[in-house]
Structure formats: structure tokens, C-alpha cells
Enzyme design. Structure first.
Site, PDB file in Angstrom:
ATOM      1  N   LYS A  97       2.274   1.578  -5.709  1.00 30.07           N
ATOM      2  CA  LYS A  97       3.080   0.080  -6.763  1.00 30.07           C
ATOM      3  C   LYS A  97       1.504   0.887  -7.349  1.00 30.07           C
ATOM      4  CE  LYS A  97       3.715  -3.410  -4.378  1.00 30.07           C
ATOM      5  NZ  LYS A  97       3.595  -2.297  -3.575  1.00 30.07           N
ATOM      6  N   THR A  98       0.763   0.281  -7.694  1.00 33.73           N
ATOM      7  CA  THR A  98      -0.440   0.107  -8.276  1.00 33.73           C
ATOM      8  C   THR A  98      -0.271   1.469  -9.346  1.00 33.73           C
ATOM      9  OG1 THR A  98      -1.120  -1.338  -7.580  1.00 33.73           O
ATOM     10  CG2 THR A  98      -2.098   0.370  -9.649  1.00 33.73           C
TER      11      THR A  98
ATOM     12  N   LYS B 222       0.771  -7.310 -13.592  1.00 32.52           N
ATOM     13  CA  LYS B 222       1.303  -7.650 -12.186  1.00 32.52           C
ATOM     14  C   LYS B 222       0.670  -9.776 -12.321  1.00 32.52           C
ATOM     15  CE  LYS B 222      -1.689  -6.220  -7.782  1.00 32.52           C
ATOM     16  NZ  LYS B 222       0.073  -5.626  -7.068  1.00 32.52           N
TER      17      LYS B 222
ATOM     18  N   ALA C 214       4.863  -7.473  -5.646  1.00 27.40           N
ATOM     19  CA  ALA C 214       3.360  -7.232  -5.165  1.00 27.40           C
ATOM     20  C   ALA C 214       4.443  -7.203  -3.419  1.00 27.40           C
ATOM     21  CB  ALA C 214       2.993  -8.953  -4.946  1.00 27.40           C
ATOM     22  N   GLY C 215       3.206  -6.251  -2.307  1.00 26.20           N
ATOM     23  CA  GLY C 215       4.452  -5.893  -1.125  1.00 26.20           C
ATOM     24  C   GLY C 215       5.925  -5.660  -2.372  1.00 26.20           C
TER      25      GLY C 215
ATOM     26  N   ASP D  46       0.336  -1.001   0.280  1.00 32.68           N
ATOM     27  CA  ASP D  46      -0.346  -0.258   0.195  1.00 32.68           C
ATOM     28  C   ASP D  46       0.592   1.015   0.422  1.00 32.68           C
ATOM     29  OD1 ASP D  46      -2.635  -1.209   0.092  1.00 32.68           O
ATOM     30  OD2 ASP D  46      -1.941  -1.176   2.349  1.00 32.68           O
TER      31      ASP D  46
END
Length: 223
Positions: free
Chosen positions: A14-15, A36, A116-117, A11
Site C-alpha cells: 500500500k505504501t 496515513k 492500515a492493513g 505488507d
């Protein structure tokens, strides 16, 4: 123009950066997609499991792609990827991800891959997100979520990225905590210590779109 977007933690934005980079590539006239490879935290629908971030990436891809081409591994619980995979009775295979990535490279001139993360999040019993980046042989952009503790997280991430041998093209400051004390001082400290240029600063946005995010970013000058 292919990039791997990692971050200081989950959170951190990144997106947002993935979509912003995709928008900049599209505005440059490039056939562009994002990927992704692994998403943990999905909605169960009549079309199967769908992750909101991966859906946003799919929606911006041009030429269009199917959902599974953008997100080959999708899990329902929002937990660490290797744990989500175990709960689903499967294992994340980097070779499958690499094959899908190569297919995207054949149809798109720019591919922005979102991790991710953070950089060292495990993917299976022996491999992590850094191994994925090395397998795809991608240069890295680090997203720093501006909040208390971000300096330590950013510098540890930088050291780990550089130690992996992958190029660190730059970093982006994302104001996840709009009320962070001394945010500007934190940014200046990071500019002095991160061995890569600052590529943008994303303010806390009330309304988020790829077009808006892109106005706060610049692509790395060369790779």
C-alpha cells in the site's frame, strides 16, 4: 484528485502505491500530499513516535507538512490499530481524522490516503477501515499482494468494497513473492473477475523509490 489506498492484507504494498500515486500527481503539477491516518509500528525517537511509511509520505509531500498532519494516530507496537490504541490508553476518532483530511484538502490539490492493513481492519469498538473511507467519501484503489491465496483475498476485498458503496477505481498487482508459481495466470484470473481496471504491475524491486514505482502505475482515467 483524492484516493484511498487499501490492500488485500498487511505488507501487500500500500505504501509503495501511495508514494507512486503521489509522484504521478506531483509530475502532473499538482500540490500533493499523502495521509496515513493510523500507523501501528513506530520507532521511539527524540521527536516522538515515528512510523517509517508515514515519514516517507511526509518527505514526498509538497507543499511540506508536519509529521502529525500526515499521521495523526501513531502507535509503537505493530499490532491491529484498535488494539494498539487500547494499549496506548486512547481510542481512534474518525471525526478527528476527517478534520485533518479536510485541512489537507484545503492546501493540496491531490491527497492520497493510505489505509492500515486491509479493508475491514477494526479501528475502535464499532468502526473499521471501511467506515473511515466512507467518512472521507473517497474512491478506492485495491493493492493485491501477489502471493499464494491472493485470488481469494482480492475477490473478498472487492466484494466488500463494492458492498460499502464506495467506487472501486482499479487495482494494482504487486509482486511481493518474486517466486510465486503461475503469477501471470493469477493476474489474468483477477483481471477477469475484478470489476475495475488493472492500473499497474509492480515487480519485485531491489531499490525502491517513488519515481521508480510511478513508472509502473497509471492513475485512474477519471473520477
Amino acid at each position: 484528485m483524492h484516493y484511498f489506498i487499501t490492500g488485500t492484507d498487511t505488507d501487500c504494498g500500500k505504501t509503495l502505491v501511495t508514494l507512486g500515486f503521489m509522484q504521478l500527481c506531483l509530475e502532473s503539477g499538482l500540490k500533493t500530499t499523502g495521509m496515513k491516518p493510523v500507523a501501528a509500528g513506530a520507532l521511539r525517537t527524540h521527536e516522538g513516535l515515528l512510523n517509517p511509511d508515514a515519514l516517507a509520505i511526509q518527505g514526498l509531500s509538497n507543499p511540506p507538512l508536519s509529521y502529525s498532519e500526515v499521521n495523526p494516530y501513531c502507535f509503537e507496537p505493530a499490532v491491529a490499530p484498535h488494539l494498539a490504541a487500547k494499549l496506548a490508553g486512547t481510542s481512534i476518532d474518525l471525526e478527528r481524522i476527517a478534520r485533518q483530511y479536510q485541512q489537507l484538502c484545503e492546501t493540496h490539490e491531490a491527497v492520497v490516503v493510505e489505509g492500515a492493513g486491509g479493508w475491514k481492519v477494526p479501528l475502535n469498538d464499532g468502526q473499521d477501515m471501511a467506515d473511515m473511507c466512507r467518512r472521507l467519501d473517497l474512491p478506492v484503489v485495491l493493492v493485491v499482494g501477489l502471493r499464494l491465496g491472493c485470488i481469494n483475498h482480492a475477490l473478498l476485498s472487492m466484494d466488500a468494497i463494492l458492498a460499502s458503496g464506495q467506487p472501486l477505481l482499479g487495482w494494482i498487482a504487486n509482486h511481493v513473492d518474486a517466486n510465486m508459481s503461475l503469477a501471470e495466470d493469477n493476474i489474468q484470473t483477477l483481471k477477469q473477475r475484478i470489476k475495475a481496471p488493472l492500473l499497474g504491475r509492480i515487480p519485485r524491486l531491489d531499490r525502491v523509490s517513488a519515481e521508480t514505482v510511478a513508472t509502473y502505475l497509471s492513475l485512474p482515467s477519471a473520477y
